[in-house]
Design a protein around this motif. Structure first.
Motif, PDB file in Angstrom:
ATOM      1  N   ALA A 188     -25.506  33.031  49.893  1.00  0.00           N
ATOM      2  CA  ALA A 188     -26.083  32.975  51.243  1.00  0.00           C
ATOM      3  C   ALA A 188     -26.007  31.547  51.804  1.00  0.00           C
ATOM      4  O   ALA A 188     -25.820  31.352  53.003  1.00  0.00           O
ATOM      5  CB  ALA A 188     -27.534  33.452  51.220  1.00  0.00           C
ATOM      6  N   LEU A 189     -26.131  30.553  50.920  1.00  0.00           N
ATOM      7  CA  LEU A 189     -26.171  29.163  51.393  1.00  0.00           C
ATOM      8  C   LEU A 189     -24.784  28.533  51.521  1.00  0.00           C
ATOM      9  O   LEU A 189     -24.606  27.585  52.275  1.00  0.00           O
ATOM     10  CB  LEU A 189     -27.021  28.309  50.445  1.00  0.00           C
ATOM     11  N   LEU A 208     -36.515  25.681  49.577  1.00  0.00           N
ATOM     12  CA  LEU A 208     -35.299  26.004  48.814  1.00  0.00           C
ATOM     13  C   LEU A 208     -35.443  25.592  47.350  1.00  0.00           C
ATOM     14  O   LEU A 208     -35.093  26.345  46.437  1.00  0.00           O
ATOM     15  CB  LEU A 208     -34.091  25.283  49.404  1.00  0.00           C
ATOM     16  N   GLU A 263     -37.682  27.922  45.557  1.00  0.00           N
ATOM     17  CA  GLU A 263     -37.008  29.207  45.371  1.00  0.00           C
ATOM     18  C   GLU A 263     -36.086  29.148  44.143  1.00  0.00           C
ATOM     19  O   GLU A 263     -36.133  30.019  43.269  1.00  0.00           O
ATOM     20  CB  GLU A 263     -36.184  29.505  46.642  1.00  0.00           C
ATOM     21  N   PHE A 264     -35.265  28.110  44.083  1.00  0.00           N
ATOM     22  CA  PHE A 264     -34.368  27.960  42.926  1.00  0.00           C
ATOM     23  C   PHE A 264     -35.173  27.800  41.634  1.00  0.00           C
ATOM     24  O   PHE A 264     -34.847  28.398  40.610  1.00  0.00           O
ATOM     25  CB  PHE A 264     -33.441  26.750  43.113  1.00  0.00           C
ATOM     26  N   ARG A 312     -30.170  37.074  41.589  1.00  0.00           N
ATOM     27  CA  ARG A 312     -30.839  36.384  42.693  1.00  0.00           C
ATOM     28  C   ARG A 312     -30.259  34.990  42.886  1.00  0.00           C
ATOM     29  O   ARG A 312     -30.059  34.551  44.013  1.00  0.00           O
ATOM     30  CB  ARG A 312     -32.349  36.245  42.427  1.00  0.00           C
ATOM     31  N   ILE A 325     -33.241  38.454  50.055  1.00  0.00           N
ATOM     32  CA  ILE A 325     -32.048  38.509  49.211  1.00  0.00           C
ATOM     33  C   ILE A 325     -32.262  39.478  48.057  1.00  0.00           C
ATOM     34  O   ILE A 325     -33.270  39.416  47.351  1.00  0.00           O
ATOM     35  CB  ILE A 325     -31.698  37.089  48.688  1.00  0.00           C
ATOM     36  N   CYS A 334     -35.212  31.403  58.028  1.00  0.00           N
ATOM     37  CA  CYS A 334     -34.561  31.061  56.763  1.00  0.00           C
ATOM     38  C   CYS A 334     -35.384  31.602  55.593  1.00  0.00           C
ATOM     39  O   CYS A 334     -34.852  32.180  54.649  1.00  0.00           O
ATOM     40  CB  CYS A 334     -34.397  29.550  56.672  1.00  0.00           C
ATOM     41  N   THR A 335     -36.704  31.425  55.681  1.00  0.00           N
ATOM     42  CA  THR A 335     -37.597  31.921  54.639  1.00  0.00           C
ATOM     43  C   THR A 335     -37.460  33.433  54.490  1.00  0.00           C
ATOM     44  O   THR A 335     -37.337  33.957  53.383  1.00  0.00           O
ATOM     45  CB  THR A 335     -39.064  31.564  54.989  1.00  0.00           C
ATOM     46  N   VAL A 382     -34.010  34.346  52.928  1.00  0.00           N
ATOM     47  CA  VAL A 382     -33.937  34.120  51.485  1.00  0.00           C
ATOM     48  C   VAL A 382     -34.830  35.123  50.751  1.00  0.00           C
ATOM     49  O   VAL A 382     -34.451  35.654  49.702  1.00  0.00           O
ATOM     50  CB  VAL A 382     -34.311  32.657  51.147  1.00  0.00           C
ATOM     51  N   THR A 439     -30.316  22.097  44.625  1.00  0.00           N
ATOM     52  CA  THR A 439     -30.721  21.834  46.011  1.00  0.00           C
ATOM     53  C   THR A 439     -29.954  20.637  46.574  1.00  0.00           C
ATOM     54  O   THR A 439     -29.489  20.650  47.724  1.00  0.00           O
ATOM     55  CB  THR A 439     -32.235  21.551  46.086  1.00  0.00           C
ATOM     56  N   THR A 448     -28.346  33.903  46.261  1.00  0.00           N
ATOM     57  CA  THR A 448     -28.885  32.793  47.064  1.00  0.00           C
ATOM     58  C   THR A 448     -27.812  31.733  47.303  1.00  0.00           C
ATOM     59  O   THR A 448     -27.653  31.231  48.415  1.00  0.00           O
ATOM     60  CB  THR A 448     -30.111  32.174  46.358  1.00  0.00           C
TER      61      THR A 448
END
Lengths: 199, 199
Positions: free
Chosen positions: A85-86, A126, A129-130, A78, A70, A63-64, A67, A157, A82
């Protein structure tokens, strides 16, 4: 350890999980999927719980990587990639059967510290990342400077988690939330002159 | 049917569920909590699955009544009181043990049509409640006229679901999302002159 064989076992565990769900998963199912013996699974991974934690670690790595890979030149790109993708089903996304099993795993987490730790790590990844995307967007002036990156990342999230729970438990396609989320981002995160749709 | 006894059995089922979780729940546990016999449970409710569906129906009624009883003169007050009822732990809120069991139940829903139907009904009730509040707020001019009530209600319902999943699975207190949600409402749902905090 023969790495190839250990990886085959994890791959078989993943397939068996998608097929049988978490509650009903047995080492016999895994052995059948991985074309190996229960003894070999025990040798490489110990008990079922340990095997499962190894699978979660491996999935977290994937998963890491997914992401991190991406594309997106700007923070806006981005963020949107993302979310896609989710929340959007495509050939790269984990199958529905996997997300169904993962909700069982999440429901098990209160009773299993090792599982909870892995789920928390993924959630934090996650979130971070956001937050990083939004921080970059604010710093570059593409996002509204009044946005608090931590709060917005927590909101996103949590909504993504809720979309997955509703998809599995209530059979609600997450696409609708995806559309809503894009609109939320366009209206409320992006600076006025960076948004591409009317508010 | 002796209504009092039937209700005692449902109350006992609720307590047994909180104590043992869903996967491990047995009619014996329920009988012990309700101070009755397994035969009496069978007589009133049939099998464990039917008993459980009756419990979900009863809980849905209670939830509906609880939300309908929420005070609030204006749509803003109603929205905030509803979010508080769903996201803040207080003496009126269902205990954490119950929400833990309900996540197990949700994870079971893909395998059980009767359970899924009840969860969908509850989800739709909450969604409709949020949409009605937001519609009223837009109609009365307290909320921003550009807000789409269905989209905003979907977003809020999904985030509330996600907050409950993260609370149970990841041990994340939903209070933080509650604060974020209030800010989201103040900034993005309310009309500029109705918001009480700076954007």
């Amino acid at each position: 350890m023969e790495d190839g064989h250990a990886t085959d076992i994890l791959d078989g565990t993943y397939r068996a999980l998608c097929q049988h769900g978490y509650a009903d998963l047995t080492l016999r199912d895994v052995a059948a999927e991985a074309d190996t013996s229960k003894a070999s699974i025990h040798y490489h991974y110990g008990c079922k719980d340990q095997l499962f934690v190894a699978l979660l670690d491996s999935l977290a790595d994937q998963c890491t990587e997914r992401v991190a890979a991406i594309d997106g030149e700007t923070p806006r790109d981005r963020l949107f990639a993302t979310l896609e993708a989710l929340l959007v089903d495509d050939d790269d996304a984990p199958p529905r059967a996997f997300r169904t099993a993962m909700l069982e795993v999440t429901a098990q987490a209160p009773y299993d510290e090792a599982i909870r730790e892995r789920l928390v790590d993924l959630d934090e990844f996650l979130f971070a990342e956001f937050r990083a995307i939004i921080e970059a967007g604010v710093a570059e002036g593409q996002f509204d400077e009044r946005v608090d990156p931590s709060r917005a990342a927590e909101f996103i999230t949590t909504a993504v988690t809720g979309a997955h729970t509703r998809e599995v438990g209530l059979d609600r396609a997450p696409d609708r939330l995806h559309a809503t989320m894009l609109r939320y981002a366009e209206r409320h995160l992006l600076a006025a002159d960076a948004a591409e749709v009317a508010p």
